[in-house]
Design a protein around this motif. Structure first.
Motif, PDB file in Angstrom:
ATOM      1  N   LYS A  98      -5.317  -5.531 -10.087  1.00  0.00           N
ATOM      2  CA  LYS A  98      -4.810  -5.912  -8.557  1.00  0.00           C
ATOM      3  C   LYS A  98      -5.802  -5.250  -7.850  1.00  0.00           C
ATOM      4  CE  LYS A  98      -0.146  -7.004  -9.563  1.00  0.00           C
ATOM      5  NZ  LYS A  98       1.522  -6.817  -9.095  1.00  0.00           N
ATOM      6  N   LEU A  99      -6.968  -5.547  -7.830  1.00  0.00           N
ATOM      7  CA  LEU A  99      -8.310  -4.675  -7.136  1.00  0.00           C
ATOM      8  C   LEU A  99      -8.057  -4.151  -5.625  1.00  0.00           C
ATOM      9  CD1 LEU A  99     -10.846  -3.562  -8.227  1.00  0.00           C
ATOM     10  CD2 LEU A  99     -12.211  -5.681  -7.305  1.00  0.00           C
ATOM     11  N   ARG A 100      -7.632  -5.051  -5.049  1.00  0.00           N
ATOM     12  CA  ARG A 100      -7.343  -4.821  -3.589  1.00  0.00           C
ATOM     13  C   ARG A 100      -6.381  -3.587  -3.342  1.00  0.00           C
ATOM     14  NH1 ARG A 100      -7.777 -10.575  -0.466  1.00  0.00           N
ATOM     15  NH2 ARG A 100      -9.905 -10.931  -0.838  1.00  0.00           N
ATOM     16  N   LEU A 101      -5.343  -3.857  -4.110  1.00  0.00           N
ATOM     17  CA  LEU A 101      -4.177  -2.941  -4.092  1.00  0.00           C
ATOM     18  C   LEU A 101      -4.646  -1.584  -4.637  1.00  0.00           C
ATOM     19  CD1 LEU A 101      -1.339  -2.295  -3.391  1.00  0.00           C
ATOM     20  CD2 LEU A 101      -0.578  -3.106  -5.619  1.00  0.00           C
ATOM     21  N   THR A 102      -5.252  -1.713  -5.799  1.00  0.00           N
ATOM     22  CA  THR A 102      -5.771  -0.362  -6.249  1.00  0.00           C
ATOM     23  C   THR A 102      -6.657   0.385  -5.557  1.00  0.00           C
ATOM     24  OG1 THR A 102      -5.943  -1.201  -8.592  1.00  0.00           O
ATOM     25  CG2 THR A 102      -7.092   0.425  -8.398  1.00  0.00           C
ATOM     26  N   ILE A 103      -7.356  -0.392  -4.743  1.00  0.00           N
ATOM     27  CA  ILE A 103      -8.452   0.319  -3.518  1.00  0.00           C
ATOM     28  C   ILE A 103      -7.809   0.862  -2.585  1.00  0.00           C
ATOM     29  CG2 ILE A 103     -10.196  -0.367  -1.886  1.00  0.00           C
ATOM     30  CD1 ILE A 103     -11.487  -2.275  -3.761  1.00  0.00           C
ATOM     31  N   LEU A 104      -6.759   0.298  -2.513  1.00  0.00           N
ATOM     32  CA  LEU A 104      -5.813   0.855  -1.207  1.00  0.00           C
ATOM     33  C   LEU A 104      -5.123   2.232  -1.675  1.00  0.00           C
ATOM     34  CD1 LEU A 104      -4.533   0.844   1.795  1.00  0.00           C
ATOM     35  CD2 LEU A 104      -2.766  -0.708   0.901  1.00  0.00           C
ATOM     36  N   VAL A 105      -4.630   1.933  -2.784  1.00  0.00           N
ATOM     37  CA  VAL A 105      -3.964   3.421  -3.495  1.00  0.00           C
ATOM     38  C   VAL A 105      -5.106   4.534  -3.572  1.00  0.00           C
ATOM     39  CG1 VAL A 105      -2.965   4.298  -5.694  1.00  0.00           C
ATOM     40  CG2 VAL A 105      -2.201   2.056  -4.534  1.00  0.00           C
ATOM     41  N   MET A 106      -6.302   4.049  -4.039  1.00  0.00           N
ATOM     42  CA  MET A 106      -7.539   5.128  -4.143  1.00  0.00           C
ATOM     43  C   MET A 106      -7.607   5.645  -2.742  1.00  0.00           C
ATOM     44  SD  MET A 106     -10.875   4.506  -5.982  1.00  0.00           S
ATOM     45  CE  MET A 106     -11.420   3.234  -4.813  1.00  0.00           C
ATOM     46  N   LEU A 107      -7.766   4.838  -1.924  1.00  0.00           N
ATOM     47  CA  LEU A 107      -8.161   5.590  -0.392  1.00  0.00           C
ATOM     48  C   LEU A 107      -7.050   6.459   0.054  1.00  0.00           C
ATOM     49  CD1 LEU A 107      -9.535   2.505   1.379  1.00  0.00           C
ATOM     50  CD2 LEU A 107     -10.787   4.375   0.449  1.00  0.00           C
ATOM     51  N   ALA A 200       1.117  10.019 -13.802  1.00  0.00           N
ATOM     52  CA  ALA A 200       2.127   9.514 -14.933  1.00  0.00           C
ATOM     53  C   ALA A 200       3.401   8.828 -14.237  1.00  0.00           C
ATOM     54  CB  ALA A 200       2.256  10.329 -15.898  1.00  0.00           C
ATOM     55  N   THR A 201       4.263   9.647 -13.319  1.00  0.00           N
ATOM     56  CA  THR A 201       5.259   9.134 -12.861  1.00  0.00           C
ATOM     57  C   THR A 201       5.132   7.868 -12.183  1.00  0.00           C
ATOM     58  OG1 THR A 201       6.179  11.394 -12.556  1.00  0.00           O
ATOM     59  CG2 THR A 201       7.232   9.787 -11.209  1.00  0.00           C
ATOM     60  N   ASN A 202       3.983   7.506 -11.456  1.00  0.00           N
ATOM     61  CA  ASN A 202       3.893   6.363 -10.817  1.00  0.00           C
ATOM     62  C   ASN A 202       3.546   5.236 -11.616  1.00  0.00           C
ATOM     63  OD1 ASN A 202       4.133   6.304  -7.906  1.00  0.00           O
ATOM     64  ND2 ASN A 202       1.784   6.156  -7.553  1.00  0.00           N
ATOM     65  N   ILE A 203       3.114   5.539 -12.800  1.00  0.00           N
ATOM     66  CA  ILE A 203       2.928   4.270 -13.659  1.00  0.00           C
ATOM     67  C   ILE A 203       4.251   3.809 -14.231  1.00  0.00           C
ATOM     68  CG2 ILE A 203       1.972   3.787 -15.996  1.00  0.00           C
ATOM     69  CD1 ILE A 203      -0.447   5.636 -15.529  1.00  0.00           C
ATOM     70  N   GLY A 224       9.529   0.775  -4.606  1.00  0.00           N
ATOM     71  CA  GLY A 224       7.939   0.319  -4.459  1.00  0.00           C
ATOM     72  C   GLY A 224       7.510   1.370  -3.215  1.00  0.00           C
ATOM     73  N   ALA A 225       8.074   1.527  -2.413  1.00  0.00           N
ATOM     74  CA  ALA A 225       7.664   2.193  -1.275  1.00  0.00           C
ATOM     75  C   ALA A 225       7.448   3.870  -1.802  1.00  0.00           C
ATOM     76  CB  ALA A 225       8.623   2.410  -0.210  1.00  0.00           C
ATOM     77  N   VAL A 226       8.348   4.175  -2.797  1.00  0.00           N
ATOM     78  CA  VAL A 226       8.050   5.579  -3.190  1.00  0.00           C
ATOM     79  C   VAL A 226       6.737   5.740  -4.043  1.00  0.00           C
ATOM     80  CG1 VAL A 226       8.945   7.312  -4.820  1.00  0.00           C
ATOM     81  CG2 VAL A 226      10.605   6.181  -3.221  1.00  0.00           C
ATOM     82  N   VAL A 227       6.633   4.508  -4.713  1.00  0.00           N
ATOM     83  CA  VAL A 227       5.485   4.422  -5.482  1.00  0.00           C
ATOM     84  C   VAL A 227       4.079   4.483  -4.755  1.00  0.00           C
ATOM     85  CG1 VAL A 227       3.990   3.011  -7.052  1.00  0.00           C
ATOM     86  CG2 VAL A 227       6.360   3.086  -7.300  1.00  0.00           C
ATOM     87  N   GLY A 228       4.451   3.924  -3.436  1.00  0.00           N
ATOM     88  CA  GLY A 228       3.016   3.990  -2.653  1.00  0.00           C
ATOM     89  C   GLY A 228       2.982   5.250  -1.884  1.00  0.00           C
ATOM     90  N   GLY A 229       3.969   5.956  -1.650  1.00  0.00           N
ATOM     91  CA  GLY A 229       3.822   7.420  -1.012  1.00  0.00           C
ATOM     92  C   GLY A 229       3.458   8.420  -2.040  1.00  0.00           C
ATOM     93  N   SER A 284       6.975   4.677   4.936  1.00  0.00           N
ATOM     94  CA  SER A 284       7.456   3.685   5.969  1.00  0.00           C
ATOM     95  C   SER A 284       6.473   2.669   6.295  1.00  0.00           C
ATOM     96  CB  SER A 284       7.692   4.700   7.328  1.00  0.00           C
ATOM     97  OG  SER A 284       8.740   5.737   6.965  1.00  0.00           O
ATOM     98  N   TRP A 285       5.097   2.832   6.145  1.00  0.00           N
ATOM     99  CA  TRP A 285       4.206   1.911   6.468  1.00  0.00           C
ATOM    100  C   TRP A 285       4.340   0.575   5.406  1.00  0.00           C
ATOM    101  CZ3 TRP A 285       0.365  -0.188   2.966  1.00  0.00           C
ATOM    102  CH2 TRP A 285      -0.323  -1.033   3.328  1.00  0.00           C
ATOM    103  N   GLN A 286       4.797   0.805   4.204  1.00  0.00           N
ATOM    104  CA  GLN A 286       5.030  -0.216   3.240  1.00  0.00           C
ATOM    105  C   GLN A 286       6.274  -1.385   3.539  1.00  0.00           C
ATOM    106  OE1 GLN A 286       3.872   0.941  -0.894  1.00  0.00           O
ATOM    107  NE2 GLN A 286       4.615   2.873   0.102  1.00  0.00           N
ATOM    108  N   PHE A 287       7.245  -0.699   4.451  1.00  0.00           N
ATOM    109  CA  PHE A 287       8.345  -1.798   4.777  1.00  0.00           C
ATOM    110  C   PHE A 287       7.872  -2.751   5.736  1.00  0.00           C
ATOM    111  CE2 PHE A 287      10.560   1.737   3.062  1.00  0.00           C
ATOM    112  CZ  PHE A 287      11.604   1.200   2.109  1.00  0.00           C
ATOM    113  N   PRO A 288       7.406  -2.402   6.791  1.00  0.00           N
ATOM    114  CA  PRO A 288       6.903  -3.565   7.726  1.00  0.00           C
ATOM    115  C   PRO A 288       5.649  -4.537   7.164  1.00  0.00           C
ATOM    116  CG  PRO A 288       6.295  -1.452   8.859  1.00  0.00           C
ATOM    117  CD  PRO A 288       7.033  -1.287   7.622  1.00  0.00           C
TER     118      PRO A 288
END
Length: 423
Positions: A98-107, A200-203, A224-229, A284-288
């Motif tokens: 999921k390249l776009r999502l991975t780039i966002l996570v990396m940034l 590793a926890t995020n995986i 999922g929001a915890v994973v993004g944070g 919080s950004w991930q909910f809206p």
């Protein structure tokens, strides 16, 4: 390489053989009301296929018994395929990740490094970005491996590589294992064990608990929001920052200059409150962001059997979206400057983008319409990069005017040297 049986249209021979294979001991009779029809009728009228035991011979109609049939295999039943080129394989890997999502996570992970007040180096920044990207690729791959039957039912996901069989499940599993080992290994080598544990926890959270909860409970969105944070926390800890307050690193509050004349103490730089606000921002950004998107695709989620709040209660889905959009306003205007990550100028410049997004989320809450949901989602795409850029602009201890003046001084010195050499 030639592969049998995957041509776009099934031939009459292949249909007959498929039927005979499913019922090897049944003799087939074809009954016509008045006259014997052509052989092709077997392949276009499924209701005329009946076994001898079910039909019998008492109807007084003419019948033809076909006990055996042979159909030679034709070359048209084959199609030629070729092995994936390296470019095609990389494209498949990008879709698995999921390249776009991975780039966002990396940034978001690099933003934790950039906002850390502790000193860092370029190798740490790059290794944190790459290690986080590998962890994200592994989590997304294992997520898709488990959701193939459900992705095939959704228009938005039915073109994923595992669904269309662009890659085998074994190959995808190997890719997920390799990236899942390489990411934490790189973080262990270049950063510290705390960052490795977070990766590793995020995986595990995304590929395990979140994927499982998607068909069990609406609380999958909160997981999922915890994973993004977590990624900005990985960037913070990669620089040596603390996540929890201790006796040596207590929580400090940076008051405005008109309320406190005390100079900034360099020992207060490693403030655990900074890590908390970075986590809350992404959480919080991930909910809206997601709730508005899931409202637009709620029909597909319902078709695949996912327990999403947008499916079970669209009104509550919009309420949660508005709630976290409102939470971001005091977070940016009060908590970020108090934590010492930014100056109090950030409270003013971040007010406008927060107000714009709140207005869109408020309209989404009032109407629950697709137009308002799409607008809320579109605002989320520019909101996060703008907030991160403003955070860097107002980073505590960063004087961009001095940096610009320094570059101007260097240019003036070089110009004077060139003029003196010319004279």
């Amino acid at each position: 390489m030639l592969i049998l049986g995957i041509s776009s249209a099934r031939t009459p021979c292949s249909r007959f053989l498929a039927y005979r294979a499913s019922r090897p001991f049944a003799r087939v009779q074809y009954h016509s009301a008045c006259s014997l029809k052509g052989f092709s009728s077997f392949f276009f009228h499924n209701g005329l296929w009946k076994s001898e035991a079910a039909v019998g011979g008492s109807h007084g109609q003419c019948a033809v018994r076909h006990s055996t049939h042979t159909c030679p295999v034709r070359f048209a039943d084959f199609r030629e395929t070729s092995l994936d080129t390296p470019r095609q394989l990389l494209n498949v890997y990008g879709q698995l990740s999921k390249l776009r999502l991975t780039i966002l996570v990396m940034l978001s992970a690099t933003s934790g490094v950039a906002m850390s007040p502790l000193p860092t180096t370029l190798p740490i920044l790059l290794s944190t970005a790459l290690g986080t990207a590998l962890c994200s690729a592994s989590a997304n791959t294992f997520n898709q491996i488990q959701e193939v039957p459900y992705d095939a039912q959704m228009a938005r996901t039915r073109q994923r590589p595992l669904v269309r069989r662009a890659i085998s499940p074994l190959h995808a599993t190997v890719f997920g294992v390799v990236t899942g080992i390489a990411g934490p290994a790189l973080l262990w080598t270049m950063t510290n064990p705390v960052t490795v544990v977070l990766g590793a926890t995020n995986i595990g959270l995304y590929a395990g608990l979140y994927t499982w909860l998607k068909r069990k409970s609406v609380f999958n969105t909160w997981v999922g929001a915890v994973v993004g944070g977590i990624p900005p926390l990985m960037g913070w800890t990669a620089c040596g920052g603390k996540l929890l307050p201790t006796a040596d690193h207590p929580v400090h509050f940076f008051l405005p200059s008109f309320l406190s004349d005390a100079p900034l103490d360099p020992s207060m730089a490693d403030n655990p409150l900074g890590a908390v606000v970075l986590f809350i921002l992404l959480y919080s950004w991930q909910f809206p962001h997601f709730n508005s998107l899931s409202h637009l695709t709620r029909a597909s989620y319902a078709q695949a059997g996912y327990k999403m709040l947008s499916v079970l209660s669209p009104r509550k889905n919009a309420v949660v979206s508005l709630r976290h959009t409102l939470l971001l306003l005091p977070l940016c205007s009060l908590v970020f400057p108090l934590s010492g990550l930014t100056t109090w100028g950030f409270a003013l410049t971040s007010f406008v983008p927060n107000l714009v997004w709140i207005r869109a989320a408020l309209a989404f809450w009032r109407t629950c319409g697709e137009k308002q949901a799409r607008k809320t989602f579109q605002h989320s795409l520019w909101y996060l990069p703008m907030i991160l850029a403003l955070m860097m602009l107002h980073k505590q201890g960063m004087d961009w005017t001095e940096w610009i003046r320094g570059d101007t001084t260097i240019l003036q010195v070089e110009r004077q040297k060139s003029q003196s050499e010319a004279n």
